[in-house]
Design an enzyme around this catalytic site. Structure first.
Site, short mmCIF file in Angstrom:
data_model
loop_
_atom_site.label_atom_id
_atom_site.label_comp_id
_atom_site.label_asym_id
_atom_site.label_seq_id
_atom_site.Cartn_x
_atom_site.Cartn_y
_atom_site.Cartn_z
N TRP A 170 -19.92 16.11 10.07
CA TRP A 170 -18.82 15.82 9.17
C TRP A 170 -18.82 16.74 7.96
CZ3 TRP A 170 -18.24 9.78 8.38
CH2 TRP A 170 -17.75 9.23 9.57
N GLU A 179 -5.69 -3.05 -2.18
CA GLU A 179 -6.27 -4.24 -1.55
C GLU A 179 -7.44 -4.82 -2.35
OE1 GLU A 179 -5.50 -1.38 -0.14
OE2 GLU A 179 -4.96 -1.56 1.98
N THR A 221 0.87 -1.18 0.00
CA THR A 221 0.00 0.00 0.00
C THR A 221 0.91 1.23 0.00
OG1 THR A 221 -0.03 -0.02 2.39
CG2 THR A 221 -1.82 -1.18 1.29
N LYS A 242 -14.22 16.78 11.21
CA LYS A 242 -15.28 16.72 12.22
C LYS A 242 -15.45 18.10 12.84
CE LYS A 242 -13.60 12.34 12.04
NZ LYS A 242 -12.24 12.01 11.65
P1 AMP Z 1 -4.21 2.98 -3.50
O1 AMP Z 1 -4.25 1.72 -2.73
O2 AMP Z 1 -2.92 3.71 -3.41
O3 AMP Z 1 -4.65 2.80 -4.91
O4 AMP Z 1 -5.27 3.97 -2.83
C1 AMP Z 1 -6.62 3.61 -2.69
C2 AMP Z 1 -7.43 4.77 -2.22
O5 AMP Z 1 -7.46 5.80 -3.21
C3 AMP Z 1 -8.89 4.43 -1.99
O6 AMP Z 1 -9.10 3.80 -0.76
C4 AMP Z 1 -9.53 5.81 -2.09
O7 AMP Z 1 -9.40 6.52 -0.88
C5 AMP Z 1 -8.71 6.48 -3.15
N1 AMP Z 1 -9.39 6.38 -4.44
C6 AMP Z 1 -9.17 5.52 -5.43
N2 AMP Z 1 -9.97 5.75 -6.48
C7 AMP Z 1 -10.74 6.81 -6.15
C8 AMP Z 1 -11.79 7.54 -6.81
N3 AMP Z 1 -12.17 7.25 -8.02
N4 AMP Z 1 -12.36 8.55 -6.13
C9 AMP Z 1 -11.97 8.87 -4.87
N5 AMP Z 1 -10.99 8.24 -4.21
C10 AMP Z 1 -10.39 7.21 -4.84
#
Ligand code: AMP
Length: 551
Positions: A446, A334, A189, A441
């Site tokens: 929120w 994930e 991650t 918050k």
């Molecule tokens: P990563 O594992 O680095 O790809 O990050 C995943 C996170 O990116 C997700 O849990 C979201 O918070 C954010 N994310 C991915 N796609 C989107 C999207 N289309 N709109 C908003 N947030 C997104």
């Protein structure tokens, strides 16, 4: 009554099937990589024997099933060869994020216990600070055109050479029978909080994810497409595109080290006839600026896949105006990563299409979703109003992390907690409101930092904006905007102007306490706004600011 078993074959779902398809069906399709000295062009018919040779070399080097083989590489043809050879011979492909700080890379390599590390020549400087700190690594392989049996590199020592290793092997390889549950690849991650965590994909999860990606209502790649992934091969397997392209038979374009260079990327797309592009929103912000400036257009591109963070409305409008239709998708490392895709459903009125395309879309077939109340854990209704944490389950969703970190990410009834907060409409459209840790918050209510950012970015003089919550004595937290003015308006846009612009767009109590102008929003290693950095250096909110904004 005794259960009766079906009489279908127990065919193991593995990436060897994708390799079989590129070998038997898609021989003529090309893999094109943009290099310093022009483009490198290779057909699948030329690539497959190289993949066989690479597997032979790995075996000769002593790589065993389950061993982690790390890559520190750009998006290029050799990286694609590793994508096939490593998992198909039973080992685990571990793609390292080349934008991480050395201490994170060191942590990840040690945590994964990588034994072999393939590195692009241009990325050697990233390895040097790690020497002496990554004891599990038994050998380095240099990915370079100039073949020499071994190279001695300052600060690293002896390295094997990719091309020489391949030369010593044969064009065919006896691929072993694999179990679909075996690990195929791992990705960490991006670690916006704490240390990165290893997500381990199986052959089965990758296979089913690939089938999911290809569905027409999902990313819908077909054999006629030419795909240019501008999402790194270390970011959730380039969103699964390399395998989806192999399965479908697409021509593939790689920008190598020109990934962040809009001019080179547009040139590659234009020259090679790209039909599908894929990347995070920040990539497209630069592309829009370039296309407007040069007057270039990409008429063959029918889809621009965009995810990783929410697409600002202003960006989708600007891309539409340039004939570049964005397809919004949501997911995470994930979730392999595809989770949802936004295509207007049947019966959507024309005037609502943009609104729908800006949502994160509908959960893809194969994955189940629910939203739950963060306090009580109760499931919330899909009414487009209630918002809570997204939880998902399905065959390509993680059930844990390598080395057992963070077991709490799985609920008792085995749903994965995403940490994303969303509402879902009765039609199933997901609208991400925030990350659980970014939501602001204020006075017990929120505020969505994402919605506020989008509202600010709609201002014609603003290029980018990130919103964070800062401590407030009375309200607990209040929103503060970090905004970047468009270059032509630098120094010519005021805090008051931005606040006034927001007045009819957000609730009064959402109006930011302060708007702070900066030169650039800090980004994470995968190009998202890095609010951790903003928070770490943020000065407290000015006294009396809340009242000023609310006037
Ligand atoms: P990563 O594992 O680095 O790809 O990050 C995943 C996170 O990116 C997700 O849990 C979201 O918070 C954010 N994310 C991915 N796609 C989107 C999207 N289309 N709109 C908003 N947030 C997104």
């Amino acid at each position: 009554m005794a259960a009766v078993e079906g009489l279908m074959q127990d065919y193991e779902l593995s990436l060897q099937h994708v390799l079989w398809r590129i070998e038997r069906l898609h021989q003529k399709k090309e893999v094109v990589t943009k290099l310093e000295q022009g483009v490198h062009r290779m057909t699948n018919a030329e690539m497959v024997p190289r993949i066989n040779r690479l597997a032979g070399a790995l075996k000769r080097l002593g790589v065993k099933p389950g061993d982690r083989v790390a890559t520190l590489a750009f998006n290029n043809h050799r990286h694609l060869e590793l994508y096939y050879a490593v998992p198909c011979m039973g080992a685990v492909l571990h793609t390292l994020n080349l934008r991480l700080f050395p201490q994170h890379l060191e942590f990840i390599i040690n945590d994964a216990e990588d034994k072999t590390l393939f590195v692009d020549q241009a990325l050697l400087p990233l390895l040097k600070p790690l020497m002496g700190k990554i004891p599990s690594i038994q050998r380095f392989v240099l990915m370079t055109d100039a073949s020499a049996p071994s190279h001695s590199q300052d600060g690293i020592g002896d390295m094997l050479d990719y091309e020489s290793l391949l030369q010593a092997e044969s064009d065919s390889y006896p691929w072993p029978k694999l179990s679909e549950r075996m690990a195929a690849a791992m990705c960490y991650t991006s670690g916006t909080t704490g240390n990165p965590k290893g997500v381990v994909y199986s052959h089965r999860s990758q296979f089913i994810h690939t089938m999911g990606v290809l569905q027409a209502d999902n990313l819908g790649l077909t054999e006629k497409d030419t795909v240019l992934p501008i999402v790194p091969m270390f970011h959730a397997n380039s969103w699964g595109l390399p395998y989806a392209c192999g399965m479908a038979g697409c021509k593939v374009l790689f920008p190598d080290r020109f990934m962040g260079d809009a001019k080179s990327v547009v040139e590659l797309a234009e020259q090679e006839g790209a039909t599908i592009l894929a990347g995070v929103p920040t990539i497209w912000i630069n592309t829009v600026a370039l296309l407007k400036e040069t007057g270039q257009r990409l008429p063959k591109v029918h889809t621009v896949i965009c995810g990783g963070s929410a697409i600002p409305r202003s960006l989708m409008e600007a891309m539409d105006a340039l004939g570049l239709r964005m397809l919004h998708a949501w997911g995470m490392t994930e979730t392999s990563p595809l989770g949802s895709v936004s295509r207007p459903r049947a019966g959507t009125a024309k005037e609502n299409e943009l609104d729908v395309r800006l949502t994160q879309g509908v959960i893809v077939p194969g994955v189940e979703i629910r939203i739950t109340d963060p306090a009580s854990g109760e499931e919330l209704p899909w009414d487009g109003v209630a918002f809570g944490e997204i939880q998902v389950r399905g065959p390509w969703i993680a059930r844990g992390y390598h080395n057992g970190y963070d077991p709490g990410k799985l609920t008792e009834d085995e749903w994965f907690r995403t940490g994303d907060v969303a509402k879902i409409s009765p039609d199933g459209y997901i609208q991400i409101v925030d990350r659980t840790k970014d939501v602001i918050k204020s006075g017990g209510e929120w505020i969505s930092s994402v919605e506020l950012e989008n509202a600010v970015m709609a201002h014609p003089k603003i290029l980018e904006a990130a919103v964070i919550g800062l401590p407030h004595v009375k309200w607990d937290e209040r929103p503060v905007v970090y905004a970047v003015a468009r270059p032509e308006f630098k120094g010519q846009v005021t805090e008051q102007e931005v606040i006034d612009f927001l007045r009819d767009k957000v609730a009064k109590w959402w109006l930011p306490d302060e708007v702070r102008f900066i030169d650039e929003v800090p980004k994470t290693s995968v190009g998202k706004f890095d609010k951790k950095v903003l928070r770490a250096s943020a000065v407290p909110i000015k006294e009396g600011a809340t009242q000023a904004a609310r006037k």
